[in-house]
Design a protein around this motif. Structure first.
Motif, PDB file in Angstrom:
ATOM      1  N   GLU A 305      39.903  28.402  44.939  1.00 53.44           N
ATOM      2  CA  GLU A 305      39.769  29.527  45.861  1.00 53.44           C
ATOM      3  C   GLU A 305      39.015  30.671  45.194  1.00 53.44           C
ATOM      4  O   GLU A 305      39.256  31.006  44.027  1.00 53.44           O
ATOM      5  N   ILE A 306      38.104  31.273  45.956  1.00 49.06           N
ATOM      6  CA  ILE A 306      37.303  32.374  45.433  1.00 49.06           C
ATOM      7  C   ILE A 306      38.191  33.545  45.032  1.00 49.06           C
ATOM      8  O   ILE A 306      37.946  34.204  44.010  1.00 49.06           O
ATOM      9  N   GLY A 307      39.239  33.807  45.802  1.00 53.24           N
ATOM     10  CA  GLY A 307      40.159  34.902  45.482  1.00 53.24           C
ATOM     11  C   GLY A 307      40.841  34.702  44.137  1.00 53.24           C
ATOM     12  O   GLY A 307      41.010  35.649  43.361  1.00 53.24           O
ATOM     13  N   ASP A 308      41.258  33.463  43.846  1.00 47.62           N
ATOM     14  CA  ASP A 308      41.882  33.172  42.554  1.00 47.62           C
ATOM     15  C   ASP A 308      40.897  33.393  41.410  1.00 47.62           C
ATOM     16  O   ASP A 308      41.257  33.914  40.357  1.00 47.62           O
ATOM     17  N   ALA A 309      39.640  32.964  41.625  1.00 44.12           N
ATOM     18  CA  ALA A 309      38.615  33.167  40.605  1.00 44.12           C
ATOM     19  C   ALA A 309      38.415  34.653  40.323  1.00 44.12           C
ATOM     20  O   ALA A 309      38.296  35.077  39.167  1.00 44.12           O
ATOM     21  N   PHE A 310      38.404  35.452  41.384  1.00 43.31           N
ATOM     22  CA  PHE A 310      38.239  36.904  41.242  1.00 43.31           C
ATOM     23  C   PHE A 310      39.369  37.503  40.409  1.00 43.31           C
ATOM     24  O   PHE A 310      39.139  38.320  39.507  1.00 43.31           O
ATOM     25  N   ARG A 311      40.594  37.092  40.702  1.00 40.86           N
ATOM     26  CA  ARG A 311      41.752  37.667  40.014  1.00 40.86           C
ATOM     27  C   ARG A 311      41.844  37.230  38.551  1.00 40.86           C
ATOM     28  O   ARG A 311      42.358  37.962  37.701  1.00 40.86           O
ATOM     29  N   LEU A 312      41.339  36.036  38.235  1.00 37.34           N
ATOM     30  CA  LEU A 312      41.478  35.497  36.881  1.00 37.34           C
ATOM     31  C   LEU A 312      40.335  35.871  35.944  1.00 37.34           C
ATOM     32  O   LEU A 312      40.508  35.886  34.729  1.00 37.34           O
ATOM     33  N   LEU A 313      39.143  36.160  36.519  1.00 40.70           N
ATOM     34  CA  LEU A 313      37.957  36.351  35.684  1.00 40.70           C
ATOM     35  C   LEU A 313      38.125  37.481  34.664  1.00 40.70           C
ATOM     36  O   LEU A 313      37.908  37.291  33.462  1.00 40.70           O
ATOM     37  N   SER A 314      38.468  38.658  35.133  1.00 33.51           N
ATOM     38  CA  SER A 314      38.565  39.807  34.222  1.00 33.51           C
ATOM     39  C   SER A 314      39.622  39.606  33.136  1.00 33.51           C
ATOM     40  O   SER A 314      39.350  39.846  31.948  1.00 33.51           O
ATOM     41  N   PRO A 315      40.854  39.148  33.486  1.00 34.40           N
ATOM     42  CA  PRO A 315      41.847  38.930  32.422  1.00 34.40           C
ATOM     43  C   PRO A 315      41.419  37.874  31.400  1.00 34.40           C
ATOM     44  O   PRO A 315      41.624  38.056  30.197  1.00 34.40           O
ATOM     45  N   LEU A 316      40.823  36.779  31.865  1.00 37.58           N
ATOM     46  CA  LEU A 316      40.456  35.706  30.942  1.00 37.58           C
ATOM     47  C   LEU A 316      39.256  36.071  30.079  1.00 37.58           C
ATOM     48  O   LEU A 316      39.167  35.672  28.913  1.00 37.58           O
ATOM     49  N   LEU A 317      38.303  36.824  30.667  1.00 43.73           N
ATOM     50  CA  LEU A 317      37.121  37.214  29.910  1.00 43.73           C
ATOM     51  C   LEU A 317      37.345  38.492  29.107  1.00 43.73           C
ATOM     52  O   LEU A 317      36.568  38.809  28.194  1.00 43.73           O
ATOM     53  N   GLY A 318      38.389  39.235  29.473  1.00 47.52           N
ATOM     54  CA  GLY A 318      38.680  40.468  28.753  1.00 47.52           C
ATOM     55  C   GLY A 318      37.712  41.590  29.067  1.00 47.52           C
ATOM     56  O   GLY A 318      37.587  42.544  28.295  1.00 47.52           O
ATOM     57  N   VAL A 319      37.029  41.503  30.201  1.00 46.06           N
ATOM     58  CA  VAL A 319      36.061  42.528  30.614  1.00 46.06           C
ATOM     59  C   VAL A 319      36.400  42.938  32.042  1.00 46.06           C
ATOM     60  O   VAL A 319      36.345  42.109  32.960  1.00 46.06           O
ATOM     61  N   GLY A 320      36.731  44.198  32.260  1.00 44.62           N
ATOM     62  CA  GLY A 320      37.200  44.643  33.567  1.00 44.62           C
ATOM     63  C   GLY A 320      36.200  44.486  34.692  1.00 44.62           C
ATOM     64  O   GLY A 320      36.572  44.224  35.843  1.00 44.62           O
ATOM     65  N   ILE A 321      34.899  44.614  34.372  1.00 42.58           N
ATOM     66  CA  ILE A 321      33.879  44.584  35.418  1.00 42.58           C
ATOM     67  C   ILE A 321      33.529  43.169  35.867  1.00 42.58           C
ATOM     68  O   ILE A 321      32.840  42.986  36.869  1.00 42.58           O
ATOM     69  N   ALA A 322      34.018  42.144  35.158  1.00 38.82           N
ATOM     70  CA  ALA A 322      33.627  40.761  35.450  1.00 38.82           C
ATOM     71  C   ALA A 322      33.968  40.366  36.889  1.00 38.82           C
ATOM     72  O   ALA A 322      33.147  39.770  37.595  1.00 38.82           O
ATOM     73  N   SER A 323      35.172  40.702  37.326  1.00 34.10           N
ATOM     74  CA  SER A 323      35.587  40.334  38.690  1.00 34.10           C
ATOM     75  C   SER A 323      34.781  41.090  39.739  1.00 34.10           C
ATOM     76  O   SER A 323      34.426  40.530  40.790  1.00 34.10           O
ATOM     77  N   THR A 324      34.459  42.357  39.462  1.00 33.53           N
ATOM     78  CA  THR A 324      33.664  43.152  40.410  1.00 33.53           C
ATOM     79  C   THR A 324      32.262  42.570  40.564  1.00 33.53           C
ATOM     80  O   THR A 324      31.736  42.493  41.678  1.00 33.53           O
ATOM     81  N   LEU A 325      31.658  42.175  39.455  1.00 34.60           N
ATOM     82  CA  LEU A 325      30.330  41.543  39.507  1.00 34.60           C
ATOM     83  C   LEU A 325      30.380  40.268  40.339  1.00 34.60           C
ATOM     84  O   LEU A 325      29.469  39.981  41.119  1.00 34.60           O
ATOM     85  N   PHE A 326      31.449  39.505  40.177  1.00 27.05           N
ATOM     86  CA  PHE A 326      31.628  38.262  40.925  1.00 27.05           C
ATOM     87  C   PHE A 326      31.673  38.534  42.425  1.00 27.05           C
ATOM     88  O   PHE A 326      30.976  37.882  43.218  1.00 27.05           O
ATOM     89  N   ALA A 327      32.468  39.504  42.844  1.00 26.89           N
ATOM     90  CA  ALA A 327      32.605  39.830  44.265  1.00 26.89           C
ATOM     91  C   ALA A 327      31.324  40.432  44.829  1.00 26.89           C
ATOM     92  O   ALA A 327      30.949  40.154  45.981  1.00 26.89           O
ATOM     93  N   LEU A 328      30.629  41.239  44.036  1.00 25.14           N
ATOM     94  CA  LEU A 328      29.372  41.843  44.490  1.00 25.14           C
ATOM     95  C   LEU A 328      28.319  40.767  44.747  1.00 25.14           C
ATOM     96  O   LEU A 328      27.599  40.811  45.752  1.00 25.14           O
TER      97      LEU A 328
END
Length: 452
Positions: A305-328
């Motif tokens: 699910e895209i939503g799960d990917a969004f929620r997991l990206l920043s914590p796993l990568l350790g970069v806060g903007i990662a999930s925002t870039l994904f959604a954008l």
């Protein structure tokens, strides 16, 4: 069958009489609207033909691709990179045939089908293509609604309803000119590419593992769950409606309507689409690589699910903007897909049945059909249901592929239709091989599904 007295009928030996191409022209409002320099440096001619390929590439990185690429990367690591590469090579060949058909005959694929097939066959092909467009639109509704939810916390059902407003986006862009429409599409493609370039840098995948992923593995065919996703990737990558769309929009260029002008146009338009589809390959591969490097290697093997990917990206990568870039990037992808799907719908409706509707009317009808199942499934099953619906839409697209690919290859191989521009024997063999692979994979999936 084609009426031999028709002004668009080929003469014996494949010669087509000169005619006013604006008669029954595909997308008549923008036909021959982009000027092509007769002389000057090759760079100016390249830029004159650049654009349609990037509009086509949009269909190869729409929200439907995200679902299959995320699922493939999280579940099977880099294994399905080979499928992305193979499907992209198929797409390059098929879009080149679409370019050749549109420029050589002055007809888009839908018009060619209407000219050569009986009414029952045409109606069957039209319905199959409309189903493919609805499946594609379904993916766009879900993807855009999810992006709005992730970025602005808008409920999924409300986001799906908001997507109906994009019916007027194409109308606004088309009124400003076709080049403006192309510039809008390319700008959003740049946003998508930039977002994923940064995410790849954050994920820092193993280069050796990525390269191994581009080598086909036997399990792609032997394991049904891998094959299911592989066919979903092919369905999400090689878009049936793109073959109709490309054969039409290449005719927006005001090239000379003679053999020399057509030959030159085919060359430049093919270069344009090949470069654009290589960009699509990089973005699709990037989605899967990010999923494999981030989720699969961390033990999250069921991120579909895209939503799960969004929620997991920043914590796993350790970069806060990662999930925002994904959604954008997802939002840009959904907006882009809106433009091309609407144009494709107009082309197939006018080409197969000569039914003309205002762009906004056509868009509202198609979008309305796509919104209903999204709203119903979301209301009953929540976000999980829409994720499954997104994957299913890509398999439906794959099932529609033979109904577009086989007529395209047949026309491109027919000297009576193509005249001097008929494809050579080696291309014919390759094209029919690609068509056979697509049909064979779909039959295997169907039989495996029926067998339980």
């Amino acid at each position: 069958m084609l009426d031999p007295q028709s002004p668009s009928a080929p003469r014996p030996g494949g010669k087509r009489p000169d005619r006013d191409d604006s008669f029954d022209a595909s997308l008549p409002e923008v036909h021959r609207s982009v000027q092509v320099p007769d002389k000057g440096r090759w760079l100016w001619r390249f830029f004159a033909f650049a654009g349609p390929g990037y509009m086509i590439s949009v269909g190869y990185m729409d929200p439907g691709n995200w679902a299959t690429d995320l699922a493939g990367g999280s579940r099977f690591g880099y294994t399905l990179l080979a499928v992305i590469l193979l499907s992209n090579l198929m797409a390059i060949l098929l879009q080149a045939l679409s370019v050749r058909l549109g420029i050589a005959t002055g007809q888009d694929l839908a018009q060619a089908c209407r000219a050569h097939y009986s009414k029952p066959v045409n109606y069957a092909l039209w319905i199959a293509c409309e189903l493919a467009i609805i499946a594609c639109d379904l993916a766009e509704v879900i993807g855009t609604a999810i992006a709005l939810q992730l970025l602005f916390d808008i409920p999924l059902i409300a986001g799906a309803l908001i997507t109906a407003l994009d019916a007027f986006l194409l109308l606004l862009l088309m009124n400003k000119g076709f080049r403006f429409l192309e510039a809008f599409v390319i700008s959003l493609l740049v946003v998508i590419a930039a977002c994923f370039a940064m995410q790849i840098a954050m994920a820092a995948p193993s280069v050796a593992a990525v390269l191994r992923g581009f080598v086909p593995a036997p399990e792609i065919v032997t394991r049904r769950e891998v094959l299911y996703l592989a066919i979903g990737i092919i369905g999400a990558t090689v878009m049936p409606h793109n073959l109709y769309l490309h054969s039409s929009i290449v005719q927006t260029r005001a090239y000379a309507r003679n053999d020399a002008g057509r030959r030159d146009a085919i060359r430049w338009a093919t270069i344009d689409s090949t470069i654009a589809l290589m960009l699509a390959l990089m973005i699709n591969a990037a989605i899967l690589i990010v999923a494999a490097a981030t989720f699969h290697e961390a033990g999250y093997t069921n991120v579909t699910e895209i939503g799960d990917a969004f929620r997991l990206l920043s914590p796993l990568l350790g970069v806060g903007i990662a999930s925002t870039l994904f959604a954008l990037a997802l939002l840009a992808s959904g907006l882009n897909s809106t433009v091309t799907a609407t144009l494709a719908g107009q082309i197939v409706m006018e080409g197969f049945v000569r039914l003309r509707l205002p762009a906004w009317g056509r868009r509202l009808i198609t979008r309305g059909i796509a919104i209903v199942p999204v709203v119903v499934v979301t209301a009953i099953y929540g976000d999980t249901g829409t994720a499954q619906l997104l994957l299913l839409s890509q398999v439906i697209l794959s099932m529609q592929l033979p109904f577009a690919v086989i007529p395209l290859v047949r026309f491109a191989s027919d000297k009576r239709t193509m005249g001097a521009f008929v494809i050579p024997l080696w291309t014919r063999v390759l094209a029919w091989t690609v068509a056979s692979v697509i049909v064979g994979l779909n039959l295997k999936l169907l039989l495996d599904t029926l067998a339980g």
